[in-house]
Design an enzyme around this catalytic site. Structure first.
Site, PDB file in Angstrom:
ATOM      1  N   HIS A  48       0.657  -1.449  -0.247  1.00 48.93           N
ATOM      2  CA  HIS A  48       0.001   0.340   0.245  1.00 48.93           C
ATOM      3  C   HIS A  48       1.261   1.068   0.002  1.00 48.93           C
ATOM      4  O   HIS A  48       2.340   0.838  -0.019  1.00 48.93           O
ATOM      5  CB  HIS A  48      -1.033   0.441   1.190  1.00 48.93           C
ATOM      6  CG  HIS A  48       0.380   0.077   2.649  1.00 48.93           C
ATOM      7  ND1 HIS A  48       0.644  -1.115   3.223  1.00 48.93           N
ATOM      8  CD2 HIS A  48       0.214   1.501   3.404  1.00 48.93           C
ATOM      9  CE1 HIS A  48       1.088  -0.426   4.200  1.00 48.93           C
ATOM     10  NE2 HIS A  48       1.174   0.545   4.167  1.00 48.93           N
ATOM     11  N   HIS A 133       5.368   5.831  -1.529  1.00 44.16           N
ATOM     12  CA  HIS A 133       6.406   4.654  -1.318  1.00 44.16           C
ATOM     13  C   HIS A 133       5.534   3.549  -1.762  1.00 44.16           C
ATOM     14  O   HIS A 133       4.596   3.587  -0.786  1.00 44.16           O
ATOM     15  CB  HIS A 133       7.399   4.808  -1.021  1.00 44.16           C
ATOM     16  CG  HIS A 133       7.790   4.493   0.265  1.00 44.16           C
ATOM     17  ND1 HIS A 133       7.632   6.060   1.007  1.00 44.16           N
ATOM     18  CD2 HIS A 133       7.437   3.644   0.880  1.00 44.16           C
ATOM     19  CE1 HIS A 133       7.912   5.101   2.335  1.00 44.16           C
ATOM     20  NE2 HIS A 133       7.814   4.061   2.450  1.00 44.16           N
TER      21      HIS A 133
END
Length: 191
Positions: A48, A133
């Site tokens: 995620h 990220h």
């Protein structure tokens, strides 16, 4: 250690990954698996983009956090994320985390900044250097860091694909010896 009678939970706010992008991400992990290194890979169901890590919060904070999220997302509609680039934290000399990033100019940065303003009003610390990220692995020992560095450089400009963001999720994280288990507490739909 179990949270004290579930009065607190470990939680974070995230953008989930689209299933169709998973094979390309697993291909990136395969490239690192070719190296003779000690890396713990993130399973695809746990991948995620984190917007905010809250840590352990009292259950009564869930409503306050939810209200803050709802206030901010009123100003956002669905948007695209272009997942590309491979990198590491903190740097290529000391590699601890392997990640995939986002194309420059992604709306996620503005969304995170707006959310952070609201979360600071609730007593949470401001994110210092937010970098969007997707963590794909954690380096567990310095063994053969040169091979990891070379693989990062080979994959630096990789294109994974686009993901339409139409919702964000407040998640509970339960730590286990096998790794964390994530559950949705609340899902917020974008316009």
């Amino acid at each position: 250690m179990k949270n004290i009678e579930e009065k607190t939970i470990r939680s974070f706010l995230a953008i989930e990954l689209d299933e169709e992008l998973v094979p390309k991400i697993l291909d990136v992990q395969k490239e690192f698996k070719k190296t003779n290194t000690n890396i713990k890979y993130v399973p695809s169901q746990n991948m995620h983009f984190t917007l905010k890590f809250f840590g352990n919060i009292d259950l009564d904070m869930v409503e306050d956090i939810s209200s803050a999220v709802e206030k901010v997302i009123k100003n956002y509609s669905t948007f695209e994320l272009n997942i590309k680039k491979c990198g590491c934290f903190p740097n290529k000399k000391v590699i601890n985390v392997l990640w995939l990033g986002l194309e420059e100019g992604s709306p996620i940065k503005g969304l995170q900044k707006d959310l952070d303003k609201e979360f600071r009003k609730l007593g949470f610390k401001k994110e210092k250097n937010f970098i969007s990220h997707l963590t794909i692995g954690r380096v567990k020992s310095p063994k053969n860091k040169k091979e990891i560095r070379e693989t990062i450089e080979k994959l630096e400009e990789i294109e994974i694909g686009q993901r339409t963001v139409s919702r964000i999720c407040l998640k509970k994280s339960t730590l286990t010896p096998q790794g964390p288990i994530y559950e949705d507490i609340k899902v917020f739909e974008l316009n």
